[in-house]
Write a protein that holds these residues in place. Structure first.
Motif, PDB file in Angstrom:
ATOM      1  N   VAL A  46       9.258   4.364 -67.901  1.00  0.00           N
ATOM      2  CA  VAL A  46      10.600   4.434 -67.311  1.00  0.00           C
ATOM      3  C   VAL A  46      11.329   5.655 -67.883  1.00  0.00           C
ATOM      4  N   LYS A  48      14.404   6.760 -66.494  1.00  0.00           N
ATOM      5  CA  LYS A  48      15.772   6.800 -65.948  1.00  0.00           C
ATOM      6  C   LYS A  48      16.734   7.400 -66.978  1.00  0.00           C
ATOM      7  N   TYR A  52      16.068   8.399 -70.965  1.00  0.00           N
ATOM      8  CA  TYR A  52      16.855   7.833 -72.065  1.00  0.00           C
ATOM      9  C   TYR A  52      17.382   8.968 -72.961  1.00  0.00           C
ATOM     10  N   LYS A 139      11.592  -6.559 -54.978  1.00  0.00           N
ATOM     11  CA  LYS A 139      12.221  -6.973 -56.234  1.00  0.00           C
ATOM     12  C   LYS A 139      12.676  -8.418 -56.104  1.00  0.00           C
ATOM     13  N   ARG A 146      21.156 -10.073 -60.906  1.00  0.00           N
ATOM     14  CA  ARG A 146      21.700  -8.734 -60.719  1.00  0.00           C
ATOM     15  C   ARG A 146      21.304  -8.280 -59.313  1.00  0.00           C
ATOM     16  N   PHE A 173       7.793  -7.417 -58.015  1.00  0.00           N
ATOM     17  CA  PHE A 173       8.191  -7.425 -59.426  1.00  0.00           C
ATOM     18  C   PHE A 173       9.493  -8.150 -59.677  1.00  0.00           C
ATOM     19  N   HIS A 175      12.548  -8.723 -63.192  1.00  0.00           N
ATOM     20  CA  HIS A 175      13.049  -8.123 -64.433  1.00  0.00           C
ATOM     21  C   HIS A 175      13.647  -9.229 -65.304  1.00  0.00           C
ATOM     22  N   SER A 216       9.808  -3.376 -72.190  1.00  0.00           N
ATOM     23  CA  SER A 216       9.167  -3.198 -73.506  1.00  0.00           C
ATOM     24  C   SER A 216       9.103  -4.501 -74.290  1.00  0.00           C
ATOM     25  N   ARG A 231       6.287  -2.162 -67.529  1.00  0.00           N
ATOM     26  CA  ARG A 231       7.249  -1.064 -67.359  1.00  0.00           C
ATOM     27  C   ARG A 231       7.887  -0.767 -68.718  1.00  0.00           C
ATOM     28  N   ILE A 234      12.187   1.927 -73.562  1.00  0.00           N
ATOM     29  CA  ILE A 234      12.675   2.195 -74.917  1.00  0.00           C
ATOM     30  C   ILE A 234      11.551   2.363 -75.948  1.00  0.00           C
ATOM     31  N   TYR A 382      19.636   1.966 -77.112  1.00  0.00           N
ATOM     32  CA  TYR A 382      19.493   2.528 -75.766  1.00  0.00           C
ATOM     33  C   TYR A 382      20.705   3.412 -75.438  1.00  0.00           C
TER      34      TYR A 382
END
Ligand SMILES: *Cc1c(COP(=O)(O)O)cnc(C)c1O
Length: 398
Positions: A46, A48, A52, A139, A146, A173, A175, A216, A231, A234, A382
């Motif tokens: 990841v 994004k 990070y 998703k 969310r 998937f 989350h 993670s 996925r 961090i 993060y």
């Protein structure tokens, strides 16, 4: 003759504040994580929020060369930047973007997460019109509440959109909301719900494709959550998603934050330093300034709370952190300065103009981590990493 400032000077020559990104640490972390999760699970890295804060394109290149198969981003713009940087690997947009981005998604060959019928049908229409088939990942919301199709509606959702010949379900998937906490019940409930949704999808005669769920924390803690792919965000950057993963894997932080002293002056007894005089000199001290402030990600909430390192010694940051600068006590006479300074290492050599200051990272036997900094202001590593990615220039090493 025209001389390009950007090309002839290195980041630390342009400004005495920068981050250093250790590529070798990223490779080592991926190797460690691969060993921990085993050989059979694919890794999506990841990247994004500009990796990070570590630089998305650079991190993606390193991660792909270290065995990661997929790249994950938060939005279409992030994916486009990776394509423009020459990244050829599959790019998954981890949450459904606006329908207005569909043309770009197809053009740049990206794979969106989908959770609304509106988006799915618009994607199918656009793909069919272009004579291609658009892959997507469904998703599923299993309790994070969310984004995502409610786990009990996943089958119906796919029945509604799967007639479309422009669409291909490439993956399914979810989350996790609590993989980084000790709340095993909430985690198990999410994973049970996810498997219920998968069962319904299969029962309806459809193939859920690449199944993935773990971030993670879940990847490190729970083998059951691995499925076909994990996925990782961090942990690739060498930071722990929570204290619960610390004893399970050894990670090496990839980012350090550096500056150089650009002013040094004696400030007399009782004189204030910086906006609002939240600190006053106890006398006989030197105040050093570095060109690093909250505009660079050094939260103003850290004012008068954090330390910095010079040549293996700790010094207390003092006064309100400004947008582009902050100050620290660089006294030789540690014992007569502030109480906090007195608690720090007593033996120091005088600092000088131009000396390198470590804001995050190691110096001698001392270390300041993003976890330390996060704890001081009630946030998580993060956020600290992302913040230092916003303005500071980066130097890549190894
Ligand atoms: C950010 C993100 C991840 C990575 O989480 P880490 O805790 O950084 O490993 C995984 N999946 C999704 C959907 C994400 O948004």
């Amino acid at each position: 003759m025209h001389r390009d400032f950007a090309e002839t000077l290195l980041p630390f020559e342009r400004r005495w504040a920068w981050t250093e990104i250790n590529r070798e640490a990223i490779r080592t972390n991926l190797k460690t994580l691969r060993k921990h999760i085993g050989p059979d699970t694919m890794i999506l890295t990841v990247v994004k929020a500009d990796g990070y804060g570590h630089g998305a394109a650079e991190v993606a290149k390193v991660a792909l060369s270290a065995g990661s198969k997929y790249i994950g981003v938060a939005c279409v713009t992030e994916g486009i930047k990776l394509r423009q940087a020459g990244i050829k690997a599959p790019i998954i947009i981890l949450s459904e973007p606006p329908v207005t981005t569909i043309e770009a998604i197809l053009y740049y060959d990206m794979v969106p997460a989908v959770h609304t019928v509106e988006f799915a049908l618009a994607l199918g229409e656009a793909a069919a019109a272009a004579g291609v088939i658009a892959p997507f990942h469904l998703k599923v919301d299993t309790g994070m509440n969310r984004v995502g199709v409610h786990y009990s509606d996943a089958g119906d959702f796919l029945r509604t959109v799967s007639f479309h010949e422009g669409l291909e379900l490439q993956g399914t998937f979810t989350h996790f909301a609590t993989a980084d906490t000790a709340d095993g019940y909430a985690f198990k409930q999410q994973i049970d719900r996810f498997e219920q949704a998968l069962e319904i999808i299969r029962f309806m005669g459809m193939d859920p494709g690449i199944i993935h769920a773990a971030n993670s924390a879940a990847a490190i803690r729970f083998k059951r959550s691995h499925y076909h792919m994990v996925r990782l965000g961090i942990s690739v950057y060498g930071l722990h998603p929570s204290n619960l993963t610390r004893e399970l894997v050894r990670l090496e932080p990839a980012m350090s934050v550096h500056a150089r002293i650009n002013a040094l002056k004696q400030v007399g007894l009782g004189e204030g330093v910086s906006y609002g005089f939240t600190y006053r000199s106890p006398g006989g001290i030197n105040i050093a300034t570095i060109p690093l402030g909250y505009g660079d990600g050094l939260s103003r909430l850290l004012s008068n709370k954090m330390d910095v390192l010079v040549d293996g010694h700790r010094y207390p940051q003092v006064g309100t952190i400004c947008m582009d600068m902050c100050m620290f006590e660089a006294s030789r006479k540690a014992n007569i300065s502030s109480v906090r300074n007195a608690q720090l290492s007593a033996e120091r050599k005088p600092v000088e103009y131009g000396d390198e200051v470590i804001v995050i990272g190691k110096s001698g036997s001392q270390e300041i981590t993003m976890d330390d900094m996060a704890a001081q202001i009630g946030t998580i590593n993060y956020e600290i990493a992302c913040m230092f990615g916003l303005r500071l220039e980066r130097i890549y090493v190894e």
